[in-house]
Scaffold this motif. Structure first.
Motif, mmCIF file in Angstrom:
data_model
loop_
_atom_site.group_PDB
_atom_site.id
_atom_site.type_symbol
_atom_site.label_atom_id
_atom_site.label_comp_id
_atom_site.label_asym_id
_atom_site.label_seq_id
_atom_site.Cartn_x
_atom_site.Cartn_y
_atom_site.Cartn_z
ATOM 1 N N SER A 110 4.124 1.746 4.282
ATOM 2 C CA SER A 110 5.221 1.837 3.186
ATOM 3 C C SER A 110 4.417 1.889 2.018
ATOM 4 C CB SER A 110 6.377 0.750 3.347
ATOM 5 O OG SER A 110 5.683 -0.661 3.032
ATOM 6 N N TYR A 127 -4.234 -0.784 13.420
ATOM 7 C CA TYR A 127 -3.664 -0.349 12.368
ATOM 8 C C TYR A 127 -2.449 0.953 12.365
ATOM 9 C CZ TYR A 127 -6.987 -3.590 10.135
ATOM 10 O OH TYR A 127 -7.707 -4.584 9.608
ATOM 11 N N ARG A 149 0.055 2.651 15.769
ATOM 12 C CA ARG A 149 -1.419 2.248 16.051
ATOM 13 C C ARG A 149 -1.841 2.815 17.721
ATOM 14 N NH1 ARG A 149 1.438 -2.449 15.100
ATOM 15 N NH2 ARG A 149 0.854 -3.778 13.458
ATOM 16 N N SER A 175 2.875 -2.026 1.106
ATOM 17 C CA SER A 175 1.913 -2.843 1.727
ATOM 18 C C SER A 175 0.811 -2.055 2.426
ATOM 19 C CB SER A 175 2.872 -2.801 3.258
ATOM 20 O OG SER A 175 2.031 -3.572 4.104
ATOM 21 N N GLY A 176 -0.147 -2.705 3.142
ATOM 22 C CA GLY A 176 -1.167 -1.991 3.626
ATOM 23 C C GLY A 176 -2.513 -1.963 2.619
ATOM 24 N N TYR A 227 -0.009 -5.255 9.830
ATOM 25 C CA TYR A 227 0.991 -6.124 9.891
ATOM 26 C C TYR A 227 2.293 -5.584 10.239
ATOM 27 C CZ TYR A 227 4.212 -9.901 8.742
ATOM 28 O OH TYR A 227 5.183 -10.961 9.007
ATOM 29 N N TYR A 228 2.456 -4.294 9.799
ATOM 30 C CA TYR A 228 3.965 -3.757 10.180
ATOM 31 C C TYR A 228 3.600 -2.607 11.372
ATOM 32 C CZ TYR A 228 6.234 -6.069 6.299
ATOM 33 O OH TYR A 228 6.429 -7.070 5.383
ATOM 34 N N ALA A 229 4.654 -1.888 11.703
ATOM 35 C CA ALA A 229 4.432 -1.037 12.901
ATOM 36 C C ALA A 229 4.344 0.472 12.206
ATOM 37 C CB ALA A 229 5.840 -0.891 13.783
ATOM 38 N N THR A 230 4.648 0.479 10.992
ATOM 39 C CA THR A 230 4.496 1.708 10.197
ATOM 40 C C THR A 230 4.044 1.494 8.864
ATOM 41 O OG1 THR A 230 5.464 3.940 9.665
ATOM 42 C CG2 THR A 230 6.720 1.905 9.383
ATOM 43 N N ASP A 232 -1.836 -0.236 7.471
ATOM 44 C CA ASP A 232 -1.111 -1.453 7.659
ATOM 45 C C ASP A 232 -1.409 -2.015 9.027
ATOM 46 O OD1 ASP A 232 1.113 -3.233 7.663
ATOM 47 O OD2 ASP A 232 1.552 -2.050 5.971
#
Length: 121
Positions: free
Chosen positions: A105, A32, A53, A108-109, A100-103, A98
């Motif tokens: 926001s 994550y 991550r 999300s998360g 799913y994404y690389a950072t 999160d």
């Protein structure tokens, strides 16, 4: 879905330091991206810092540079070291994970419930 739990908030005088922790019940390192947001009284929630991550810090909000440092251990906890605190740092600090994404926001998360930080002048 993994649920982060924040801790480490409290009351501190201006110029002091605090370290916030964001812990999960399972391994988050390598899985994550993690971030910290905060909500000051009467204001919208705003981004503070994010870490990849891999453990590489991604970004910091301008108001906290270079006073804050985000880092993580190699298992399940991400930290936010806050130095030279100012009254304007007062707020509820939230951790977000999160997978799913690389950072991180706002939209999300998985979010924690927050930990209160109060900086007195």
């Amino acid at each position: 879905q993994v649920q982060p739990v924040e801790s480490g908030g409290g009351l501190v005088q201006a110029g002091g330091s605090l370290t916030l922790s964001c812990a999960a019940s399972e391994k988050t390192f390598g899985v994550y991206a993690t971030g910290w947001f905060r909500r000051a009284p009467g204001k919208d929630r705003e981004f503070v810092a994010a870490i990849a991550r891999s453990g590489r810090p991604l970004s910091y909000a301008e108001p906290v540079k270079p006073r804050f440092t985000i880092y993580r251990n190699n298992f399940n906890t991400t930290f936010l070291q806050m130095n030279n605190l100012k009254p304007e740092d007062t707020g509820v600090y939230y951790c977000v994970l999160d997978g799913y994404y690389a950072t991180v926001s706002e939209g999300s998360g998985s979010w924690g419930q927050g930990t209160q930080v109060i900086v007195s002048s």
